[in-house]
Scaffold this motif. Structure first.
Motif, PDB file in Angstrom:
ATOM      1  N   PRO A 195      42.554  32.832  44.601  1.00  0.00           N
ATOM      2  CA  PRO A 195      41.863  32.631  43.350  1.00  0.00           C
ATOM      3  C   PRO A 195      42.673  31.653  42.439  1.00  0.00           C
ATOM      4  O   PRO A 195      44.017  31.898  42.311  1.00  0.00           O
ATOM      5  CB  PRO A 195      41.599  34.284  42.948  1.00  0.00           C
ATOM      6  N   GLN A 196      41.949  31.047  41.596  1.00  0.00           N
ATOM      7  CA  GLN A 196      42.559  30.190  40.593  1.00  0.00           C
ATOM      8  C   GLN A 196      41.980  30.777  39.325  1.00  0.00           C
ATOM      9  O   GLN A 196      42.163  30.377  38.263  1.00  0.00           O
ATOM     10  CB  GLN A 196      42.246  28.799  40.640  1.00  0.00           C
ATOM     11  N   ASN A 197      41.598  31.933  39.425  1.00  0.00           N
ATOM     12  CA  ASN A 197      41.101  32.619  38.299  1.00  0.00           C
ATOM     13  C   ASN A 197      42.150  33.848  38.291  1.00  0.00           C
ATOM     14  O   ASN A 197      42.055  34.601  39.429  1.00  0.00           O
ATOM     15  CB  ASN A 197      39.521  33.286  38.155  1.00  0.00           C
ATOM     16  N   ARG A 223      41.794  36.824  36.203  1.00  0.00           N
ATOM     17  CA  ARG A 223      41.646  38.178  35.905  1.00  0.00           C
ATOM     18  C   ARG A 223      41.187  39.028  36.991  1.00  0.00           C
ATOM     19  O   ARG A 223      40.547  38.518  37.990  1.00  0.00           O
ATOM     20  CB  ARG A 223      40.194  38.105  34.953  1.00  0.00           C
ATOM     21  N   ALA A 246      39.192  40.416  42.399  1.00  0.00           N
ATOM     22  CA  ALA A 246      38.145  40.948  43.115  1.00  0.00           C
ATOM     23  C   ALA A 246      37.965  40.107  44.588  1.00  0.00           C
ATOM     24  O   ALA A 246      37.929  40.455  45.397  1.00  0.00           O
ATOM     25  CB  ALA A 246      36.941  41.186  42.367  1.00  0.00           C
ATOM     26  N   PHE A 247      37.987  38.908  44.202  1.00  0.00           N
ATOM     27  CA  PHE A 247      37.861  37.799  45.395  1.00  0.00           C
ATOM     28  C   PHE A 247      39.196  37.820  46.247  1.00  0.00           C
ATOM     29  O   PHE A 247      38.806  37.774  47.325  1.00  0.00           O
ATOM     30  CB  PHE A 247      37.563  36.412  44.597  1.00  0.00           C
ATOM     31  N   GLU A 304      39.275  41.455  37.476  1.00  0.00           N
ATOM     32  CA  GLU A 304      37.728  41.711  37.898  1.00  0.00           C
ATOM     33  C   GLU A 304      37.417  40.438  38.498  1.00  0.00           C
ATOM     34  O   GLU A 304      36.190  40.643  39.145  1.00  0.00           O
ATOM     35  CB  GLU A 304      37.168  42.313  36.758  1.00  0.00           C
ATOM     36  N   ILE A 305      37.757  39.276  38.193  1.00  0.00           N
ATOM     37  CA  ILE A 305      37.103  37.977  38.891  1.00  0.00           C
ATOM     38  C   ILE A 305      37.876  37.560  39.975  1.00  0.00           C
ATOM     39  O   ILE A 305      37.507  37.866  41.039  1.00  0.00           O
ATOM     40  CB  ILE A 305      37.305  37.023  37.827  1.00  0.00           C
ATOM     41  N   GLY A 306      39.034  37.028  39.788  1.00  0.00           N
ATOM     42  CA  GLY A 306      39.947  36.554  40.578  1.00  0.00           C
ATOM     43  C   GLY A 306      40.472  37.598  41.753  1.00  0.00           C
ATOM     44  O   GLY A 306      40.761  37.556  43.028  1.00  0.00           O
TER      45      GLY A 306
END
Lengths: 429, 466, 393
Positions: C131-133, C135, C141-142, C137-139
């Motif tokens: 992930p390049q995010n 957070r 979780a991915f 809950e966003i990156g």
């Protein structure tokens, strides 16, 4: 996008496009006075509809770079970026863009481009985009930054996790940044309205590119194709003007087809369609017209190209869906050509070769663009083996004139066309 | 009147011409170094091929006698050598004049008269050595060009002279050789052959034993009659095709120009009909070509932008080591091991070469490594084009290099099968020109828009040539 | 031979074993075991370990194998390492591997994953999108989903269902591995002569192709040995090397840097082995979340992680200061977009802060080190001279 020089025949759609582009650059030039906010973003995975939904204006660094290439300014820009510390080895779009900025950021129309209020890194199908933006951030320290990471279709499909990841980024990172910069609240209904127009342009552009299935093809889907994809890729997708433009374009093309006429090129109409080609890879911009002429002179028509799919692939059924605004934006990004894995790319190219009845498959391998180029030789071998299609391979660059060798390319293209001619003779013998 | 067909392959280092008859048999071939003036290079190759064709006809006319009588055989061989020599002589005389004239024009610390004196002496020396080498060592058959032969001999003669003469004399040569080389000199065949005969008469009188001399005189008489017949015969070039790196610069109509990919493949396939894969390493390009059972190209690959791994690279290495191109291969064959060479980039090769010499590697071993590195590039190209299928034919000037040939054979067998048939012809360098001539004979239309217009122009051109 | 010398000798051999014999021998002992090859930079090896697998680093063929077939698939303007990897794949060196993971670091490696899919190498060839995010809950979780996908693919091969406990145990082993490497770097920061960088490199690199348990045992001995004084200090400058995180230069080049008058006190050669700063931890019932959190919040500075809000030039110069480095060596492979596109940012920052640097490019099979030796030597001399003058002034 501006023409290198005016073609012999000017059709109504060309004039319309010219007006749209000029209008956009005029708006950009006066953006500051009029209080319009400006977003810098990329063509693959461009979120035109979202930008429109916030009444902001888009600037596309790659488009500026390719325009600089066509206007013969890229060599100097690249040189300046290299003086600034960049290696000769790296992407020339990046260097051309940085060089343009170092030289006052004067855009293709001669007007100075406004600085960005928001850098929207729609990181789709190209790792270098990220590096590009890291460079831009330092050149524009006052801009807000939003990152939208588009996961690659590594398994040849879009999973729920990928979709959720993107929707969450849109909802929680990207949209809040837009709200902050524009001072406007996100209006999902408005976005849906814009997306309805996008769906209409998606249908139209698909039908336009399907016209080259006919013999002779009324269009060139590569050299002219890059003009056709202009409006959807530089911020007009989702606007009523774009719908009108594409309706007009389709009408003109259908008219040509009905009259059995070949494509219009800057050198005039192609009178006799000798070879039908599918081309993979971006064109060269610094010698665009000479490059095109090499095909025109041999009666070679490009009936399909992967480059016209960098800003979205519509051949496989994707359409923007106003009923699911954020999901549809996510899917749009993930469906861009360079975000597809190699087997998917082979399938798509193979489908083009078969359905458009191509006589040959040609790769223009671009030095700057590893996203396209790495693996192309395997793609070529695979298609050659599977479809028994004659293949050709040439190399050039996007905007670095040092990497366009006319004689080298002509030498290879001549051999390629003569090989196709031989095979035709043999096939009819 | 028989029709003949001409193929010209204008490469980046050498220009080749082949003349075939209407049964695809090679009757004449000519080769010269490509020079600044491409047109002259192509013309010289063509003239050489025409001379060669007449020789071919001459030998055909006297075939029975040559087979039966050793004196006839010797005379034929000596005439060939003498013919080459008289051409050499006339160009050398032309160079002598140029050198003398230039000596009066350039400003050096040495008086012009002294320079002229040295130039004359040097030219005399080159002529004497040349005569001996042409007549006794078959210099004409060694594939060396005027520029190389003269350049080498001249430099050697200069070395033997006082140091202060070095720079002015070398300057003279550099200034004189190019105009001489770029001048078209194509005397009539019968004129040249008569000169050769006259020269041979003197030569035999001087060198041959008395009883041998009588036999040779008898042969000379028979040859003279045949020469007159052959010289009078019209060699009608019905059609021609140009190809090669510089083909766009050839003064041919567009439909008489064919890609060298197609020509090399066609030529190689004609000589070795079972060929399915052709590798051609030329001066500027390396090509891997796949052909079908008719010799038509099904796919091909060329090296990318840089000339790394092509003939030019070898030339660069030869310059770097200060030896002649022809010595590279034999020297590499004397290697005891192969030094690993990483860079086939002409830009870096020099540095790497010097570094390896510095650390004490033997020249032979470095050269072996270099040759291997080049061949590896070629093998990659072969792999890119789909590998080696069935019979494999290696063409191009570089195929004459033993070390390259060794590594190509070795690696192709290792990667594609030990029983694979690998073909290399002694005339591998002529394959492109041969393919061109064969295309000319078949008159396979090059599918170009200008075809109709070009065909007419081509016919006119041909009349002028015959 | 001392135990340390023995370890170095073993590692030197293992590190460049293009047949991956140690890993293959390990797998042969138990039919459930799997080998998962991974390319640079970072891959959470713990995940594979917990599934009865061994994650094996694949770093190209270096200068140890002639490349023919690999070259057939790459244009001249693409870096060298993937040619070596394709050559290894086509020559059968990677037979016996069950799957391959290609972490997202650039488009060339991304497309290499597709080439492996086309070649049909392994039971899976996965491009792993990091992930390049940043957070949770966003990156996060991915990223967890990406790791779960790897686990699913391994399970499809050997049927092993990974438990939280197993993952925690694996995390602990790799945490230990990273902690010991960090300790070695800390010792070398002040006493770089105790272990030549070249040797450390071989030891680290061998760790990518052998079971972590064995490697940990080796590292313990190394630490033991260099905890005491050994070797002789020399008058050399201390440098941090940056840009070499993917395609590795030949060992000769690495040696050249130190031989030219430098001590390498930090670097990014095998950055993946030291990617997480501090421990991953775990033990909270959600080990994958712990691995994700470590990635999102404790990754080292690198060219392939989006650095918004955390500028890389600042991080690199902080690292150099922390290590007491006299200068920076920017060594990047030719045609490496991520490394080369970062360089102007670094150069400008160095110039702004008056930090000395030298830069050169290489390929994994570069054969000539002389120019680099002269360049780095002149750089080292100039710093020594300059320092000497500054000291006497």
């Amino acid at each position: 996008m501006a023409k290198p020089t005016a073609p012999v025949e000017k059709e109504r759609s060309m004039i319309m496009q010219k007006e749209m582009v000029e209008g956009l650059f005029k708006e950009l030039a006066t953006a500051r006075e009029k209080g319009r906010k400006v977003v810098y973003t990329f063509v693959p995975g461009n979120l035109s509809e979202l930008i429109r939904a916030f009444d902001m204006l888009p600037v596309y660094p790659e488009i500026n770079a390719l325009q600089s290439g066509m206007r013969k300014k890229s060599a100097a820009f690249i040189r300046d970026a290299e003086k600034w510390g960049h290696s000769e080895d790296v992407c020339t779009y990046v260097k051309c863009d940085i060089g343009m900025m170092l030289n006052g950021n004067v855009g293709p129309t001669g007007q100075k481009l406004p600085e960005p209020d928001l850098l929207l890194l729609s990181y789709t199908g190209c790792f270098t985009f990220m590096k590009w933006f890291e460079n831009l951030e330092r050149l524009y320290p006052n801009a807000e930054i939003a990152m939208l990471h588009t996961p690659y279709q590594e398994g040849g499909r879009i999973t729920d996790e990928m979709r959720q990841y993107m929707v969450k980024q849109l909802r929680e990172e990207v949209i809040p940044k837009f709200e902050k910069v524009s001072g406007k609240k996100f209006d999902e209904a408005r976005l849906a309205g814009i997306l309805a127009n996008s769906k209409r342009t998606d249908d139209l552009i698909t039908e336009i590119f399907a016209q080259s299935r006919q013999r002779p093809s009324p269009i060139d889907a590569y050299f002219a194709g890059v003009y056709y994809i202009g409006p959807i890729n530089i911020g007009f997708r989702g606007t009523p003007e774009a719908v009108t433009y594409y309706e007009e374009l389709l009408k003109e093309i259908k008219q040509r087809a009905a009259e059995g006429r070949g494509p219009v090129t800057p050198e005039g109409e192609i009178k006799e369609e000798k070879y039908r080609l599918v081309v993979e890879g971006p064109p060269n911009w610094t010698s665009f017209r000479e490059f095109w002429k090499l095909f025109h002179d041999q009666g070679a028509v490009i009936v399909a190209s992967s480059y016209t799919k960098v800003g979205g692939v519509y051949d496989l059924g994707f359409r923007h869906d106003p009923a699911r605004p954020l999901e549809t934006l996510a899917e749009y990004c993930m469906n861009c050509y360079t975000n597809m894995n190699l087997p998917q790319r082979i399938d798509l190219l193979g489908k083009c070769i078969t359905e458009y009845q191509a006589d040959g498959f040609l790769i223009n391998s671009i030095k700057s663009c590893n996203s396209f180029s790495a693996g192309q030789l395997m793609i070529m071998r695979d298609l050659e083996d599977k479809l028994e299609i004659p293949v050709g391979f040439i190399e050039s660059d996007l905007v670095d004139p040092r990497y366009f060798s006319y004689s080298n390319i002509k030498n290879r293209l001549d051999s390629f066309f003569q090989m196709l001619a031989q095979r035709k003779v043999l096939a009819t013998a | 009147m028989a029709d003949y067909f001409l193929g010209i392959d204008l490469g980046s280092t050498t220009s080749k011409a082949i003349i075939i008859n209407d049964r695809d048999e090679v009757v004449g071939k000519g080769i010269t170094n490509t020079r600044a003036n491409y047109e002259v290079a192509a013309e010289i190759a063509k003239v050489q091929a025409l001379y060669n064709a007449r020789f071919h006809l001459l030998k055909q006319a006297l075939a029975a006698e040559i087979a039966a009588d050793p004196a006839f055989a010797r005379y034929a061989a000596d005439l060939d050598a003498a013919f080459q020599f008289v051409q050499f002589e006339s160009r050398l005389e032309r160079l002598r004049r140029e050198l003398a004239e230039t000596a009066l024009k350039v400003e050096t610390r040495v008086p012009a008269t002294e320079l002229v004196k040295h130039v004359q002496e040097i030219a005399d020396g080159i002529l004497a050595t040349g005569r001996r080498r042409y007549m006794e060592e078959d210099l004409g058959g060694k594939g060396q060009f005027f520029r190389d032969i003269v350049g080498e001999a001249y430099a050697k003669a200069v070395e033997e002279r006082p140091k202060e003469l070095f720079e002015p004399l070398m300057l003279l040569f550099d200034k004189s050789i190019t105009p001489v080389e770029n001048e078209m000199m194509a005397p009539d065949f019968s004129e040249l052959v008569h000169q050769a005969q006259a020269m041979l008469e003197r030569y035999h009188a001087e060198k041959a034993a008395p009883d041998e001399a009588a036999a040779l005189r008898r042969a000379a008489g028979a040859f003279t009659a045949a020469i007159d017949r052959v010289a009078a015969e019209e060699l009608n070039i019905a059609r021609m095709v140009g190809t090669g790196y510089g083909r766009a610069l050839l003064p041919f109509p567009e439909d008489c120009i064919r890609s060298e990919i197609l020509c090399h493949a066609f030529g190689a396939h004609a000589v070795f009909p079972k060929t399915r894969t052709v590798l051609d390493i030329g001066g500027q390009d390396t090509k891997a070509i796949q052909v079908d059972s008719h010799g038509l190209v099904t796919s091909f690959h060329m090296n990318d932008r840089c000339a790394a791994g092509c003939g030019r690279y070898l030339g660069y290495i030869a310059d770097e080591l200060n030896i002649s191109l022809n010595e590279l291969g034999p020297m590499a064959m004397k290697a005891e091991k192969e030094v690993t060479i990483c860079s086939t980039c002409t830009v870096f090769a020099g540095a790497e070469l010097r570094e390896l010499l510095n650390v004490g590697e033997r020249r032979e071993d470095i050269l072996a490594g270099l040759h291997k590195a080049i061949v590896m590039r070629a093998l990659s190209l072969l792999a890119r084009s789909g590998g080696v299928k069935n019979e494999f034919t290696f063409t191009g000037g570089v195929a004459r290099n033993d070390a390259v040939l060794h590594y190509v054979s070795d690696m192709v067998r290792r990667n594609y099968g030990q029983d694979l048939t690998i073909n290399v012809h002694t005339d591998s360098i002529f394959m492109g020109a041969l393919g061109g001539a064969m295309f000319a004979r078949r008159n396979i239309k090059a599918d170009l828009p200008a075809a109709a217009k070009g065909a007419k122009a081509g016919a006119e051109e041909n009349e002028g040539m015959a | 031979m001392t135990p340390l010398e023995e370890i170095i000798s073993t590692c030197r051999q293992l590190a460049f074993d293009l047949n991956f014999s140690r890993a293959k021998a390990w797998k042969a002992q138990d039919p459930q075991r799997v080998l998962v090859g991974f390319t640079p930079i970072y891959f959470p090896r713990e995940v594979v370990h917990a599934a009865k697998g061994l994650a094996v680093g694949i770093l190209g063929a270096g200068d140890r194998k002639p490349i023919i077939k690999g070259d057939a698939y790459y244009q001249s303007y693409i870096c060298h390492m993937p040619r070596g990897i394709v050559e290894l794949a086509l020559d059968g060196n990677l037979d016996g591997f069950d799957g391959f993971v290609f972490p997202s670091i650039c488009d060339v490696m991304r497309n290499l994953s597709g080439m492996f899919q086309l070649m049909g190498k392994g039971r899976f060839a996965k491009y792993m999108d990091f992930p390049q995010n940043f957070r949770a809950e966003i990156g996060g979780a991915f990223y967890k989903a990406e790791m779960e996908d790897v686990l699913r693919r391994i399970e499809a091969i050997n049927g092993v269902q990974v438990t939280a406990d197993a993952l925690d145990r694996s995390i602990a082993l790799y945490d230990r591995n990273r902690a010991m490497l960090a300790a070695i770097y800390d010792i070398r920061q002040d006493h770089p002569w105790r272990l030549a960088y070249e040797d450390l490199y071989c030891i680290m690199r061998a760790g990518l192709v052998m079971p972590v348990e064995e490697h940990n045992a080796m590292l313990e001995q190394v630490l033991e040995a260099i905890g005491r004084e050994r070797g002789v200090p020399e008058d050399r400058i201390k440098v941090v090397v940056a840009g070499a995180f993917c395609e590795q230069p030949p060992l000769g080049l690495i040696k050249t840097i130190e031989a030219a008058g430098c001590y390498v006190v930090d670097d990014d050669f095998l950055l993946g082995s030291r990617w997480i700063e501090g421990a991953v931890g775990g033990g909270n019932g959600d080990p994958l979340a712990a691995i994700a959190d470590a990635y999102l919040t404790r990754s080292v500075q690198s060219s392939v992680v989006y650095d918004v809000g955390n500028p890389k030039e600042k991080r690199l110069l902080d690292l150099a200061r922390r290590r007491g480095a006299d200068g920076l060596v920017f060594a990047a492979p030719s045609f490496c977009d991520p490394a080369l596109l970062d360089q102007p940012l670094y150069f400008h920052q160095c110039e702004k802060e008056g930090v000395r640097y030298v830069q050169f490019q290489y390929n994994e099979n570069t054969g000539q080190f002389k120019v680099i030796k002269e360049q780095v030597g002149a750089f080292a001399d100039s710093i020594k001279l300059w320092e000497g003058e500054a000291a006497t002034a």
